[in-house]
Design a protein around this motif. Structure first.
Motif, PDB file in Angstrom:
ATOM      1  N   UNK A  72       5.516   4.764  -7.176  1.00 55.83           N
ATOM      2  CA  UNK A  72       6.428   5.450  -8.098  1.00 55.83           C
ATOM      3  C   UNK A  72       7.888   5.186  -7.771  1.00 55.83           C
ATOM      4  N   UNK A  73       8.143   4.507  -6.662  1.00 52.49           N
ATOM      5  CA  UNK A  73       9.527   4.294  -6.239  1.00 52.49           C
ATOM      6  C   UNK A  73       9.877   2.819  -6.293  1.00 52.49           C
ATOM      7  N   UNK A 111       0.857  -1.179   0.000  1.00 53.75           N
ATOM      8  CA  UNK A 111       0.000   0.000   0.000  1.00 53.75           C
ATOM      9  C   UNK A 111       0.891   1.225   0.000  1.00 53.75           C
ATOM     10  N   UNK A 112       0.314   2.368  -0.353  1.00 50.25           N
ATOM     11  CA  UNK A 112       1.129   3.557  -0.601  1.00 50.25           C
ATOM     12  C   UNK A 112       1.554   4.283   0.666  1.00 50.25           C
ATOM     13  N   UNK A 156       4.467  -4.347   2.444  1.00 50.85           N
ATOM     14  CA  UNK A 156       5.327  -3.194   2.133  1.00 50.85           C
ATOM     15  C   UNK A 156       4.476  -1.936   2.148  1.00 50.85           C
ATOM     16  N   UNK A 157       5.017  -0.880   2.756  1.00 47.49           N
ATOM     17  CA  UNK A 157       4.378   0.428   2.712  1.00 47.49           C
ATOM     18  C   UNK A 157       5.305   1.359   1.941  1.00 47.49           C
ATOM     19  N   UNK A 192      -4.215  -0.006   4.889  1.00 44.45           N
ATOM     20  CA  UNK A 192      -4.036  -1.368   5.397  1.00 44.45           C
ATOM     21  C   UNK A 192      -3.941  -2.356   4.242  1.00 44.45           C
ATOM     22  N   UNK A 193      -3.257  -3.466   4.506  1.00 46.84           N
ATOM     23  CA  UNK A 193      -3.067  -4.487   3.477  1.00 46.84           C
ATOM     24  C   UNK A 193      -4.000  -5.681   3.663  1.00 46.84           C
ATOM     25  N   UNK A 194      -4.950  -5.584   4.622  1.00 46.17           N
ATOM     26  CA  UNK A 194      -5.775  -6.748   4.945  1.00 46.17           C
ATOM     27  C   UNK A 194      -6.528  -7.310   3.738  1.00 46.17           C
TER      28      UNK A 194
END
Length: 297
Positions: free
Chosen positions: A44-45, A14-15, A39-40, A20-22
């Motif tokens: 773009x990176x 997620x950005x 991963x947070x 949340x990634x749930x």
């Protein structure tokens, strides 16, 4: 020996830290992912420490699974780079909501289509860039960013940030070629020794550039800070022993004669000060390293 079972490894991104990634995790678990990493970070990176560690540790036969392609890559070209790295390690890639599964013929066909799209995308961008420069020149405008030409602080700050991001991407893209050698040889060896070993493998690093690259990896949490510790002072023969161990560990398939040839190309003198290395001298140093515990018996 029983073969290790292949795994489905989920990657959820997620950005921002507030998201949340749930939802992604539930979808990944539903298809059998027994390992899920989170991963947070911005799409773009490419500076993603969790993904970098996953790519380093993934095993032959494993499959990296994402819910959507945009969770993994910021562009088609970036996606293809990741898939190429996976293929080099004997691993696969699958996207649940896209027709991409590199373990199937249909998925590989879709990947080839994406490759053609990426090539077209690069050609179009190049064409538009050239057309834009020519049009600007026709209007009497100078090429480049006016803020940078005028040394505006905000423009310079953006340029510096972009340069740092590009540097990080270059370092991550090549880390698999040189970082394992650094991990094996540091901090027992100096940066000069490691740079010379890498040069023998066709990798052109200066000691300072190598130290800077490792410092960046450490700052991003992708390498152990112990790599940056100062090398202990060593007697000449101790240094030769650890150097031979480093060369052997970098490529255990090298023969004694091949290691001797590498030492001669590095212009290293033998323990007695000679310039010609005999395989027996290399063997003596390796045997001594095993007795001292520096090399596994």
């Amino acid at each position: 020996m029983r073969q290790q079972k292949s795994r489905l490894i989920g990657y959820a991104r997620v950005s921002t830290d507030e998201q949340a990634t749930e939802a992604q995790e539930m979808e990944l678990r539903s298809v059998g992912c027994d390992v899920i990493v989170q991963e947070h970070g911005s799409g773009a990176s490419r500076a993603r420490p969790t993904l970098a560690r996953l790519m380093r540790d993934i095993s032959v036969g494993d499959t990296l699974v994402v819910v959507r392609l945009d969770r993994l890559a910021r562009s088609v070209s970036h996606l293809l780079e990741v898939i190429e790295d996976l293929a080099a390690k004997g691993a696969h890639f699958r996207s649940l909501r896209d027709p991409i599964d590199t373990s199937t013929p249909q998925g590989m066909f879709s990947l080839q289509v994406l490759g053609a799209v990426a090539q077209l995308e690069r050609a179009l961008i190049s064409e538009r860039t050239k057309a834009g420069i020519q049009a600007a020149k026709a209007r009497g405008k100078k090429p480049g960013n006016p803020g940078i030409r005028e040394r505006r602080p905000e423009a310079l700050a953006k340029m510096t940030a972009a340069q740092k991001a590009a540097y990080g991407e270059r370092i991550q893209a090549t880390a698999s070629q040189w970082l394992p050698t650094v991990r094996r040889m540091r901090p027992d060896h100096t940066w000069d020794d490691i740079a010379r070993v890498l040069k023998q493998r066709g990798l052109d690093w200066t000691p300072e550039r190598l130290r800077r690259a490792v410092r960046w990896m450490v700052s991003e949490g992708m390498a152990d800070a112990a790599l940056l510790r100062k090398s202990p002072p060593r007697l000449p023969e101790d240094r030769l022993m650890t150097l031979v161990v480093g060369i052997h560990s970098s490529n255990p398939d090298l023969t004694l004669r091949e290691i001797a040839s590498q030492l001669e190309r590095l212009h290293e003198r033998t323990p007695r000060g000679g310039t010609k290395w005999a395989p027996s001298s290399v063997k003596n140093l390796l045997d001594r390293a095993r007795r001292s515990g520096l090399l596994a018996a």
